[in-house]
Design a protein around this motif. Structure first.
Motif, PDB file in Angstrom:
ATOM      1  N   LEU A   1       1.535   5.223  17.716  1.00  0.00           N
ATOM      2  CA  LEU A   1       2.890   5.433  17.203  1.00  0.00           C
ATOM      3  C   LEU A   1       2.952   6.568  16.197  1.00  0.00           C
ATOM      4  N   GLY A   2       1.782   7.142  15.832  1.00  0.00           N
ATOM      5  CA  GLY A   2       1.771   8.295  14.945  1.00  0.00           C
ATOM      6  C   GLY A   2       1.296   8.020  13.532  1.00  0.00           C
ATOM      7  N   PHE A   3       0.809   6.817  13.258  1.00  0.00           N
ATOM      8  CA  PHE A   3       0.317   6.499  11.923  1.00  0.00           C
ATOM      9  C   PHE A   3      -1.148   6.894  11.807  1.00  0.00           C
ATOM     10  N   ASP A   4      -1.546   7.373  10.632  1.00  0.00           N
ATOM     11  CA  ASP A   4      -2.961   7.677  10.427  1.00  0.00           C
ATOM     12  C   ASP A   4      -3.719   6.380  10.153  1.00  0.00           C
ATOM     13  N   VAL A   5      -5.033   6.474  10.060  1.00  0.00           N
ATOM     14  CA  VAL A   5      -5.871   5.280   9.936  1.00  0.00           C
ATOM     15  C   VAL A   5      -5.577   4.524   8.641  1.00  0.00           C
ATOM     16  N   LEU A   6      -5.409   5.236   7.557  1.00  0.00           N
ATOM     17  CA  LEU A   6      -5.156   4.583   6.272  1.00  0.00           C
ATOM     18  C   LEU A   6      -3.825   3.845   6.285  1.00  0.00           C
ATOM     19  N   THR A   7      -2.792   4.490   6.793  1.00  0.00           N
ATOM     20  CA  THR A   7      -1.481   3.845   6.853  1.00  0.00           C
ATOM     21  C   THR A   7      -1.503   2.669   7.815  1.00  0.00           C
ATOM     22  N   SER A   8      -2.192   2.806   8.940  1.00  0.00           N
ATOM     23  CA  SER A   8      -2.306   1.696   9.896  1.00  0.00           C
ATOM     24  C   SER A   8      -2.993   0.494   9.260  1.00  0.00           C
ATOM     25  N   GLY A   9      -4.053   0.747   8.493  1.00  0.00           N
ATOM     26  CA  GLY A   9      -4.737  -0.340   7.791  1.00  0.00           C
ATOM     27  C   GLY A   9      -3.843  -1.001   6.760  1.00  0.00           C
ATOM     28  N   ASN A  10      -3.061  -0.196   6.063  1.00  0.00           N
ATOM     29  CA  ASN A  10      -2.131  -0.767   5.074  1.00  0.00           C
ATOM     30  C   ASN A  10      -1.048  -1.600   5.744  1.00  0.00           C
ATOM     31  N   ILE A  11      -0.541  -1.134   6.876  1.00  0.00           N
ATOM     32  CA  ILE A  11       0.482  -1.906   7.594  1.00  0.00           C
ATOM     33  C   ILE A  11      -0.100  -3.226   8.079  1.00  0.00           C
ATOM     34  N   LEU A  12      -1.292  -3.193   8.655  1.00  0.00           N
ATOM     35  CA  LEU A  12      -1.921  -4.412   9.157  1.00  0.00           C
ATOM     36  C   LEU A  12      -2.231  -5.383   8.018  1.00  0.00           C
ATOM     37  N   THR A  13      -2.749  -4.867   6.914  1.00  0.00           N
ATOM     38  CA  THR A  13      -3.049  -5.720   5.768  1.00  0.00           C
ATOM     39  C   THR A  13      -1.776  -6.332   5.198  1.00  0.00           C
ATOM     40  N   GLY A  14      -0.725  -5.545   5.104  1.00  0.00           N
ATOM     41  CA  GLY A  14       0.553  -6.068   4.609  1.00  0.00           C
ATOM     42  C   GLY A  14       1.118  -7.143   5.512  1.00  0.00           C
ATOM     43  N   ALA A  15       0.988  -6.943   6.825  1.00  0.00           N
ATOM     44  CA  ALA A  15       1.480  -7.954   7.762  1.00  0.00           C
ATOM     45  C   ALA A  15       0.686  -9.255   7.641  1.00  0.00           C
ATOM     46  N   LEU A  16      -0.635  -9.141   7.485  1.00  0.00           N
ATOM     47  CA  LEU A  16      -1.454 -10.343   7.326  1.00  0.00           C
ATOM     48  C   LEU A  16      -1.159 -11.059   6.011  1.00  0.00           C
ATOM     49  N   LEU A  17      -0.970 -10.295   4.933  1.00  0.00           N
ATOM     50  CA  LEU A  17      -0.619 -10.908   3.649  1.00  0.00           C
ATOM     51  C   LEU A  17       0.753 -11.569   3.712  1.00  0.00           C
ATOM     52  N   ALA A  18       1.697 -10.920   4.351  1.00  0.00           N
ATOM     53  CA  ALA A  18       3.033 -11.519   4.494  1.00  0.00           C
ATOM     54  C   ALA A  18       2.967 -12.797   5.318  1.00  0.00           C
ATOM     55  N   SER A  19       2.163 -12.788   6.368  1.00  0.00           N
ATOM     56  CA  SER A  19       2.003 -13.983   7.194  1.00  0.00           C
ATOM     57  C   SER A  19       1.400 -15.136   6.392  1.00  0.00           C
ATOM     58  N   ALA A  20       0.393 -14.816   5.583  1.00  0.00           N
ATOM     59  CA  ALA A  20      -0.226 -15.860   4.753  1.00  0.00           C
ATOM     60  C   ALA A  20       0.753 -16.380   3.707  1.00  0.00           C
ATOM     61  N   ALA A  21       1.529 -15.497   3.092  1.00  0.00           N
ATOM     62  CA  ALA A  21       2.493 -15.917   2.076  1.00  0.00           C
ATOM     63  C   ALA A  21       3.584 -16.793   2.682  1.00  0.00           C
ATOM     64  N   VAL A  22       4.069 -16.413   3.848  1.00  0.00           N
ATOM     65  CA  VAL A  22       5.099 -17.224   4.512  1.00  0.00           C
ATOM     66  C   VAL A  22       4.512 -18.575   4.912  1.00  0.00           C
ATOM     67  N   GLY A  23       3.270 -18.578   5.398  1.00  0.00           N
ATOM     68  CA  GLY A  23       2.633 -19.842   5.755  1.00  0.00           C
ATOM     69  C   GLY A  23       2.472 -20.773   4.562  1.00  0.00           C
ATOM     70  N   LEU A  24       2.047 -20.219   3.435  1.00  0.00           N
ATOM     71  CA  LEU A  24       1.907 -21.044   2.230  1.00  0.00           C
ATOM     72  C   LEU A  24       3.256 -21.494   1.701  1.00  0.00           C
ATOM     73  N   GLY A  25       4.243 -20.614   1.797  1.00  0.00           N
ATOM     74  CA  GLY A  25       5.570 -20.952   1.279  1.00  0.00           C
ATOM     75  C   GLY A  25       6.306 -21.991   2.106  1.00  0.00           C
ATOM     76  N   THR A  26       6.015 -22.064   3.380  1.00  0.00           N
ATOM     77  CA  THR A  26       6.735 -22.997   4.252  1.00  0.00           C
ATOM     78  C   THR A  26       5.890 -24.198   4.672  1.00  0.00           C
ATOM     79  N   ALA A  27       4.689 -24.325   4.153  1.00  0.00           N
ATOM     80  CA  ALA A  27       3.800 -25.415   4.582  1.00  0.00           C
ATOM     81  C   ALA A  27       4.389 -26.785   4.279  1.00  0.00           C
ATOM     82  N   ARG A  28       4.952 -26.961   3.105  1.00  0.00           N
ATOM     83  CA  ARG A  28       5.511 -28.273   2.747  1.00  0.00           C
ATOM     84  C   ARG A  28       6.715 -28.598   3.629  1.00  0.00           C
ATOM     85  N   LEU A  29       7.541 -27.588   3.893  1.00  0.00           N
ATOM     86  CA  LEU A  29       8.701 -27.808   4.757  1.00  0.00           C
ATOM     87  C   LEU A  29       8.259 -28.106   6.186  1.00  0.00           C
ATOM     88  N   ALA A  30       7.221 -27.425   6.652  1.00  0.00           N
ATOM     89  CA  ALA A  30       6.735 -27.640   8.017  1.00  0.00           C
ATOM     90  C   ALA A  30       6.065 -28.996   8.174  1.00  0.00           C
TER      91      ALA A  30
END
Length: 137
Positions: A58-87
């Motif tokens: 898609l045109g992202f360099d390696v550093l930006t791609s790593g940051n996007i992937l890391t951010g997505a994984l962190l967001a996924s973990a935060a949403v999982g922790l935030g919604t665990a009690r509700l789930a």
């Protein structure tokens, strides 16, 4: 023998004994859930290079791609922790449907913005690649 009462008026002899063991017994349900969570984690670790390759396409360099992937994984973990009690409660089905609806809308919006089959109005029209010259030989 007289039963001693606690401040709320419940006799001590009728209280259940305190649970000393915090772990759940390993049954088919808890064992398979633990296995599937570990399997999902391993799948994401194995898919990371493919996600990085897709982001590079898609045109992202390696550093930006790593940051996007890391951010997505962190967001996924935060949403999982935030919604665990509700789930874990009675609203589990509604939470799953809300997540599915949100993901569908988000992917639909993204797809309408980045459609390779339909260029954006500001993009110049694509021209066919030049013909290849025959190689000497």
């Amino acid at each position: 023998m007289c039963a001693t009462t606690i401040e709320v008026g419940v006799p001590v002899s009728t209280l259940p004994p305190p649970s000393v063991e915090p772990r759940q017994p390993l049954t088919l349900r808890t064992g398979s859930a633990t296995f599937l969570i570990a399997l999902a984690s391993l799948m994401m670790a194995n898919l990371a290079p493919f996600v990085m390759t897709a982001l590079a396409a898609l045109g992202f360099d390696v550093l930006t791609s790593g940051n996007i992937l890391t951010g997505a994984l962190l967001a996924s973990a935060a949403v999982g922790l935030g919604t665990a009690r509700l789930a874990a409660g009675t609203l589990r089905r509604r939470l799953a449907l809300a997540g599915l609806a949100l993901a569908t809308v988000a992917f639909g919006v993204w797809r309408s913005q980045v459609s390779p089959s339909r260029p954006s109005p500001s993009a110049p029209p694509r021209s066919p690649p030049p013909p290849r010259s025959p190689s000497p030989g």
